[in-house]
Motif scaffolding. Sequence first.
Motif, PDB file in Angstrom:
ATOM      1  N   UNK A  24      10.265  23.863 -29.679  1.00 35.76           N
ATOM      2  CA  UNK A  24      11.622  24.046 -30.195  1.00 35.76           C
ATOM      3  C   UNK A  24      11.673  25.168 -31.220  1.00 35.76           C
ATOM      4  N   UNK A  25      10.675  25.230 -32.080  1.00 38.89           N
ATOM      5  CA  UNK A  25      10.606  26.295 -33.082  1.00 38.89           C
ATOM      6  C   UNK A  25      10.459  27.657 -32.412  1.00 38.89           C
ATOM      7  N   UNK A  26       9.616  27.734 -31.410  1.00 41.24           N
ATOM      8  CA  UNK A  26       9.458  28.991 -30.665  1.00 41.24           C
ATOM      9  C   UNK A  26      10.779  29.370 -29.997  1.00 41.24           C
ATOM     10  N   UNK A  27      11.481  28.382 -29.429  1.00 37.98           N
ATOM     11  CA  UNK A  27      12.765  28.651 -28.786  1.00 37.98           C
ATOM     12  C   UNK A  27      13.796  29.163 -29.792  1.00 37.98           C
ATOM     13  N   UNK A  28      13.765  28.639 -31.009  1.00 32.69           N
ATOM     14  CA  UNK A  28      14.689  29.116 -32.048  1.00 32.69           C
ATOM     15  C   UNK A  28      14.346  30.550 -32.430  1.00 32.69           C
ATOM     16  N   UNK A  29      13.067  30.825 -32.660  1.00 33.62           N
ATOM     17  CA  UNK A  29      12.638  32.164 -33.077  1.00 33.62           C
ATOM     18  C   UNK A  29      12.930  33.194 -31.977  1.00 33.62           C
ATOM     19  N   UNK A  30      12.730  32.792 -30.723  1.00 34.95           N
ATOM     20  CA  UNK A  30      12.954  33.701 -29.600  1.00 34.95           C
ATOM     21  C   UNK A  30      14.425  33.756 -29.171  1.00 34.95           C
ATOM     22  N   UNK A  31      15.279  32.937 -29.821  1.00 34.59           N
ATOM     23  CA  UNK A  31      16.704  32.871 -29.509  1.00 34.59           C
ATOM     24  C   UNK A  31      16.938  32.445 -28.052  1.00 34.59           C
ATOM     25  N   UNK A  35      17.814  26.101 -25.039  1.00 37.03           N
ATOM     26  CA  UNK A  35      16.529  25.421 -24.869  1.00 37.03           C
ATOM     27  C   UNK A  35      16.106  24.697 -26.139  1.00 37.03           C
ATOM     28  N   UNK A  36      16.387  25.289 -27.292  1.00 36.58           N
ATOM     29  CA  UNK A  36      16.006  24.637 -28.545  1.00 36.58           C
ATOM     30  C   UNK A  36      16.700  23.283 -28.698  1.00 36.58           C
ATOM     31  N   UNK A  37      17.942  23.154 -28.237  1.00 37.44           N
ATOM     32  CA  UNK A  37      18.641  21.863 -28.313  1.00 37.44           C
ATOM     33  C   UNK A  37      17.984  20.837 -27.397  1.00 37.44           C
ATOM     34  N   UNK A  38      17.666  21.261 -26.190  1.00 40.88           N
ATOM     35  CA  UNK A  38      17.078  20.342 -25.215  1.00 40.88           C
ATOM     36  C   UNK A  38      15.657  19.920 -25.596  1.00 40.88           C
ATOM     37  N   UNK A  39      14.963  20.724 -26.363  1.00 45.32           N
ATOM     38  CA  UNK A  39      13.628  20.351 -26.843  1.00 45.32           C
ATOM     39  C   UNK A  39      13.702  19.525 -28.124  1.00 45.32           C
TER      40      UNK A  39
END
Length: 82
Positions: A24-31, A35-39
């Motif tokens: 989730x953190x990687x998804x946030x950083x990578x925008x 995906x960040x919500x689903x993780x």
Amino acid sequence: MIETTLLRHERHLKNLALLLGVASTVAIVQNWYPLNLFLSLPFCLIWLGMGWLHSERQLKWINILFAAFYVYGIGRYLVLGA
């Protein structure tokens, strides 16, 4: 019944939560929205269960609050499509 299942699989669930949190953190950083919500939602639900398992009141309520935010964000994404 649910408590027994949580106790039996606590270590595996915490490891899964760790992986979900990192992803989730990687998804946030990578925008990589949404995906960040689903993780983040399953991460939050696992820790919600751990809070109930060990009677950690603050952990329970914090995770209820964040789970509600993630459900709202996922719902908004599905309705608005953006």
